[in-house]
Design an enzyme around this catalytic site. Structure first.
Site, PDB file in Angstrom:
ATOM      1  CB  SER A 225      -0.839   0.017   1.073  1.00  0.00           C
ATOM      2  OG  SER A 225      -0.373  -0.319   2.445  1.00  0.00           O
ATOM      3  CG  HIS A 253      -4.145  -1.802  -0.691  1.00  0.00           C
ATOM      4  ND1 HIS A 253      -4.796  -0.628  -0.748  1.00  0.00           N
ATOM      5  CD2 HIS A 253      -3.814  -1.914   0.708  1.00  0.00           C
ATOM      6  CE1 HIS A 253      -4.950   0.001   0.483  1.00  0.00           C
ATOM      7  NE2 HIS A 253      -4.206  -0.594   1.376  1.00  0.00           N
ATOM      8  CE  LYS A 285      -7.378  -0.962   2.606  1.00  0.00           C
ATOM      9  NZ  LYS A 285      -7.764  -1.488   3.873  1.00  0.00           N
TER      10      LYS A 285
END
Length: 448
Positions: A225, A253, A285
């Site tokens: 990230s 992610h 996310k």
């Protein structure tokens, strides 16, 4: 002053002056010995560091870039005080937060189940939406089963904490998320980090220490990230198997970002999901919800349902969130073009930034592109300047990254347009050039 050690962009002398100013500011009120009214936080080292940063920012006229209140859905754009900003600070990779189908699923779940599970799932908190979500996540990763948690951070902490103990070994990437490091610490297992994405270094540590422990686990991320790069999953899986170690991959992610259909790093490399023992992911996310999960074998999931404290002793995930995440997975399966748009936008941003001479670090252009500034003070000031020009991007400062690695971190979305990306890079390049020229109102030494 070349080569002088710096923290928050300050030289040793400048930093010491701030420390002395902080100490002097409280001398008149400082009691001798503890008193009933003494602030319990004032002597904590982290609080002293925080106060130093705050005082440095105030002295330099830099506004706090964090905890700003925004209105509406955090997508490619946000609204604050009636003004629209280009937004590069949200995890809404696929534009599913606020998607009509996702919102409708959450609203229906409220009608069916209310806003809370009202108990741990072990007791009376189990709902059909939890089961449906976990089946869908297991299918996404190609595993037998899945278990979901109310917090992504707590997922890593509680799972690592209950899977391993003192006779065991946890190896983790030096840039692993805080939740992995906290979970490893909680477990009591021996903890060793290896240089970022260095498979050879990880194997050397395994070869040296595996024989001295009962169980070993390697923890990596599918898409880092802070840097936007991707590890060599097949290589890590191979050394884990050869040394009889578990492999945990944090896909926070990478789900919805990597792979043609957004199925994550396994699809990205074209490998079987069974190569990984524990697929960890977050729902906040690309999947437009909140919480975390572990996709794994049926036996592993059953063990965690009865042994993981963060599951057993926690209320179940709110049904509207579980329903929203399940609906997001449905949209992801049916509309892979969202993933294609996201990756095209990220690749475009990365290419434009490089053309402009900006330092994008290790980013591979899969949703996250950092721009390295090299000074926490400069990064904070640059974020403030960009916000004034209508662009919302947050700085990542020391100690989250090394001082020389202070950066602005850009999260791309499938909903950004090419024009918006071009505008953002143009404005960013202008302001970086202006900063390098010394036209910032800050002492030049702070911007090195």
């Amino acid at each position: 002053m070349t080569g002088e050690s710096r923290t928050f962009g300050l030289s040793n002398v400048e930093r010491q002056r701030l420390i002395e100013r902080f100490r002097d500011s409280g001398k008149a009120q400082e009691p001798i010995g503890p008193t009933p009214n003494q602030d319990p936080f004032q002597d904590l080292e982290y609080w002293r560091q925080f106060e130093m940063i705050r005082m440095a920012s105030e002295s330099l006229g830099i506004a706090n870039p964090f905890y700003r209140v925004h209105e509406g859905v955090g997508g490619a754009g946000i609204v604050r005080d009636g003004r629209r900003y280009l937004n590069f600070a949200s995890y809404n990779y696929l534009g599913l937060n606020g998607h009509p189908r996702v919102s409708a699923a959450a609203k229906q779940a409220i009608d069916d189940h209310g806003t809370s599970a009202s108990a741990s799932r072990l007791l009376t908190g189990e709902r059909s939406v939890h089961v449906a979500l976990e089946r869908s996540l297991a299918e996404l990763h190609g595993t037998e089963d899945c278990i979901s948690f109310v917090s992504g951070h707590a997922t890593n902490v509680t799972v690592l904490g209950c899977l391993l103990g003192r006779p065991d070994l946890i190896l983790y990437d030096a840039l692993s998320h805080n939740s992995i490091q906290q979970g490893a610490q909680l477990s009591g297992a021996r903890r060793l980090s290896f240089p970022h994405n260095d498979v050879a270094a990880a194997e050397r540590l395994l070869a040296q220490h595996r024989g001295q422990c009962r169980q070993a686990l390697i923890a990596i991320e599918g898409h880092y990230s802070m840097d936007g790069d991707v590890p060599d999953l097949p290589a890590f899986a191979e050394i884990a198997r050869r040394h009889k170690a578990w492999l945990l991959v944090d896909e926070a992610h990478s789900v919805g970002v990597l792979g043609r259909h957004g199925r994550g790093i396994a699809e990205h490399f074209g490998v079987d999901g069974a190569l990984v023992d524990f697929w960890m992911g977050t729902l906040s996310k690309a999947l437009a919800g909140c919480g975390g999960y572990i996709a794994c074998s049926r036996r592993g999931a059953e063990y965690l349902r009865y042994a993981a404290p963060g599951f057993v002793y926690s209320v179940g995930m709110p049904p509207p969130i579980a329903a929203a995440c399940a609906a997001s997975l449905d949209v992801l399966r049916e509309e892979p073009e969202r993933v294609a748009r996201l990756n095209a936008n990220a690749a475009l941003f990365l290419a434009r930034a490089k053309e402009a001479g900006l330092d994008t670090g290790l980013s591979q252009g899969f949703g996250i592109v950092p721009v390295i500034i090299g000074s926490s003070v400069a990064a904070a000031r640059l974020s403030e300047i960009l916000f004034a020009r209508g662009i919302n991007v947050k700085p990542i400062l020391y100690p989250a990254v090394p001082e020389q690695g202070a950066r602005l971190r850009f999260f791309l979305s499938s909903e950004h347009t090419a024009a918006e990306i071009g505008e953002a890079v143009t404005v960013l390049a202008e302001e970086v050039a202006r900063m390098k020229s010394g036209n910032t109102g800050l002492p030049e030494t702070l911007l090195r």
